[in-house]
Motif scaffolding. Structure first.
Motif, PDB file in Angstrom:
ATOM      1  N   GLY A 179      -9.452  -0.172 -10.675  1.00 13.64           N
ATOM      2  CA  GLY A 179      -8.191   0.483 -10.993  1.00 13.64           C
ATOM      3  C   GLY A 179      -7.600  -0.084 -12.268  1.00 13.64           C
ATOM      4  O   GLY A 179      -8.310  -0.272 -13.262  1.00 13.64           O
ATOM      5  N   GLN A 195      -0.812   8.393  -5.432  1.00 15.93           N
ATOM      6  CA  GLN A 195      -2.029   8.196  -6.205  1.00 15.93           C
ATOM      7  C   GLN A 195      -1.856   7.071  -7.235  1.00 15.93           C
ATOM      8  O   GLN A 195      -0.742   6.812  -7.702  1.00 15.93           O
ATOM      9  CB  GLN A 195      -2.429   9.490  -6.905  1.00 15.93           C
ATOM     10  N   PRO A 196      -2.948   6.397  -7.603  1.00 17.77           N
ATOM     11  CA  PRO A 196      -2.865   5.275  -8.542  1.00 17.77           C
ATOM     12  C   PRO A 196      -2.174   5.609  -9.861  1.00 17.77           C
ATOM     13  O   PRO A 196      -1.416   4.791 -10.392  1.00 17.77           O
ATOM     14  CB  PRO A 196      -4.335   4.907  -8.769  1.00 17.77           C
ATOM     15  N   LYS A 197      -2.418   6.798 -10.400  1.00 17.78           N
ATOM     16  CA  LYS A 197      -1.817   7.136 -11.690  1.00 17.78           C
ATOM     17  C   LYS A 197      -0.299   7.269 -11.591  1.00 17.78           C
ATOM     18  O   LYS A 197       0.415   6.956 -12.549  1.00 17.78           O
ATOM     19  CB  LYS A 197      -2.445   8.415 -12.243  1.00 17.78           C
ATOM     20  N   ASN A 244      -3.987   5.394  -0.353  1.00 17.70           N
ATOM     21  CA  ASN A 244      -4.566   5.782  -1.635  1.00 17.70           C
ATOM     22  C   ASN A 244      -4.557   4.651  -2.657  1.00 17.70           C
ATOM     23  O   ASN A 244      -5.441   4.562  -3.495  1.00 17.70           O
ATOM     24  CB  ASN A 244      -3.812   6.987  -2.208  1.00 17.70           C
ATOM     25  N   THR A 245      -3.531   3.797  -2.577  1.00 15.06           N
ATOM     26  CA  THR A 245      -3.344   2.791  -3.619  1.00 15.06           C
ATOM     27  C   THR A 245      -2.879   1.466  -3.033  1.00 15.06           C
ATOM     28  O   THR A 245      -2.020   1.443  -2.147  1.00 15.06           O
ATOM     29  CB  THR A 245      -2.291   3.266  -4.650  1.00 15.06           C
ATOM     30  N   ARG A 246      -3.452   0.372  -3.536  1.00 10.02           N
ATOM     31  CA  ARG A 246      -2.953  -0.968  -3.215  1.00 10.02           C
ATOM     32  C   ARG A 246      -2.298  -1.544  -4.460  1.00 10.02           C
ATOM     33  O   ARG A 246      -2.854  -1.473  -5.554  1.00 10.02           O
ATOM     34  CB  ARG A 246      -4.074  -1.893  -2.750  1.00 10.02           C
ATOM     35  N   ILE A 247      -1.122  -2.124  -4.285  1.00 10.58           N
ATOM     36  CA  ILE A 247      -0.374  -2.734  -5.385  1.00 10.58           C
ATOM     37  C   ILE A 247      -0.257  -4.226  -5.112  1.00 10.58           C
ATOM     38  O   ILE A 247       0.253  -4.635  -4.068  1.00 10.58           O
ATOM     39  CB  ILE A 247       1.041  -2.132  -5.493  1.00 10.58           C
ATOM     40  N   SER A 296       0.853  -1.189   0.000  1.00  9.40           N
ATOM     41  CA  SER A 296       0.000   0.000   0.000  1.00  9.40           C
ATOM     42  C   SER A 296       0.887   1.235   0.000  1.00  9.40           C
ATOM     43  O   SER A 296       2.019   1.214   0.495  1.00  9.40           O
ATOM     44  CB  SER A 296      -0.927   0.011   1.217  1.00  9.40           C
ATOM     45  N   ILE A 331      -3.235  -2.502  -9.727  1.00  7.91           N
ATOM     46  CA  ILE A 331      -3.121  -1.213  -9.039  1.00  7.91           C
ATOM     47  C   ILE A 331      -4.529  -0.758  -8.702  1.00  7.91           C
ATOM     48  O   ILE A 331      -5.285  -0.342  -9.581  1.00  7.91           O
ATOM     49  CB  ILE A 331      -2.403  -0.181  -9.932  1.00  7.91           C
ATOM     50  N   GLU A 332      -4.886  -0.869  -7.439  1.00 11.42           N
ATOM     51  CA  GLU A 332      -6.258  -0.571  -7.019  1.00 11.42           C
ATOM     52  C   GLU A 332      -6.359   0.836  -6.440  1.00 11.42           C
ATOM     53  O   GLU A 332      -5.525   1.246  -5.630  1.00 11.42           O
ATOM     54  CB  GLU A 332      -6.724  -1.581  -5.975  1.00 11.42           C
ATOM     55  N   ASP A 333      -7.398   1.519  -6.837  1.00 15.25           N
ATOM     56  CA  ASP A 333      -7.663   2.862  -6.335  1.00 15.25           C
ATOM     57  C   ASP A 333      -8.448   2.745  -5.034  1.00 15.25           C
ATOM     58  O   ASP A 333      -9.659   2.541  -5.039  1.00 15.25           O
ATOM     59  CB  ASP A 333      -8.453   3.654  -7.378  1.00 15.25           C
TER      60      ASP A 333
END
Length: 289
Positions: free
Chosen positions: A241, A217-219, A280-283, A213, A269-271
């Motif tokens: 995402g 941000q996801p982008k 903000n983001t899970r990888i 995590s 990559i989850e938003d």
């Protein structure tokens, strides 16, 4: 015993899972993998000793019960129905009596959050016993509102404590294991879980997976992985995402069609902004050893 199971019921009731298919989603399998982590951390030792079964028996019975009780649409979970189903299936799958289960539950005790939720539930039941079926006065309506809010708050605290306890166990188990991951690691991220044997869906297994995590941000995360993995195919899924897949699997698929891409290294990559989580983001890195 039930307190172990409710860690996962709590996750579902709070929308922690976030994907609709309990039977095909990797998120459902994340919950099953959490059971493995708890087993490794010794969570089942005390219940196993009390019930007179092995820790592996509790692990297997819980997974089997979850597979039978969770609806296909995980967003349609009815907590009361799910609790009743899990309790009945656990008794059957473990081969123990309801009396023995109740005895062990009392012996092992509840967490403070569970005790508070039980106390609030008892207070609400006592209120209804007192007023019966008659029309409520204004003061009683205010009291009912207060009791209902107190119960809701206590249940949320219980669920959050269960989630954090499980998450802490997963983080502890994963700490220091990054060296074995063969996909690029995003630098500004914390490892949350690592299943180096992959997920076992019963009829197939996945590649090993590590989850991270980040507050980024996801982008920003997507840009990093597109640069590091230029040959990977890009997919975007509404409400979830992005995915980068080693190659095109050759068929159209949805995110929940996990069996389609299970053997291909990929990055999810989850938003988490869409799910109301802290980061903000899970990888999720599904990698080949």
């Amino acid at each position: 015993m039930k307190s172990t199971v409710t860690r996962f019921l709590a996750c579902v009731s709070l929308g922690f899972v976030g994907v609709v298919s309990a039977q095909t989603s990797p998120h459902m399998e994340q919950m099953l993998a959490m059971m493995d982590a708890q087993y490794e951390q010794g969570y089942f030792k005390a219940p196993a000793k009390c019930l007179g079964v092995t820790e592996k028996a509790i692990l297997a019975a819980t997974k089997k019960s979850m597979a039978a009780c969770f609806p296909e649409d995980i967003t349609a979970v009815d907590d009361d129905v799910l609790d009743a189903c899990m309790e009945a299936k656990m008794l059957n799958n473990l081969g123990v009596s309801a009396a023995k289960m109740s005895q062990c539950k009392q012996q092992l005790g509840d967490t403070p959050q569970q005790e508070q939720a039980a106390a609030e539930q008892h207070a609400l039941e006592a209120f209804w016993e007192k007023v019966g079926d008659r029309e409520l006065t204004n003061a009683e309506q205010d009291e009912l509102h207060r009791l209902s809010e107190a119960l809701g708050d206590a249940q949320r605290e219980q669920a959050l404590a269960a989630i954090e306890s499980t998450a802490a166990a997963l983080r502890k188990s994963a700490a220091g294991s990054e060296a074995s991951i063969t996909l690029p690691l995003y630098q500004n991220a914390t490892i949350d879980a690592h299943y180096d044997k992959g997920y076992d869906f019963g009829n197939f297994k996945t590649l090993p997976v590590a989850m991270f995590s980040t507050q980024d941000q996801p982008k920003a995360v997507l840009a990093y992985y597109q640069k590091k993995l230029p040959g990977y195919k890009f997919y975007e899924f509404d409400g979830i995402g992005y995915m980068l897949l080693e190659k095109d699997p050759g068929v159209d698929f949805e995110f929940t069609d996990f069996a389609v891409y299970k053997n291909l290294p990929h990055v999810i990559i989850e938003d988490l902004n869409l799910q109301g989580a802290g980061a903000n983001t899970r990888i999720s890195l599904f990698y080949r050893k």
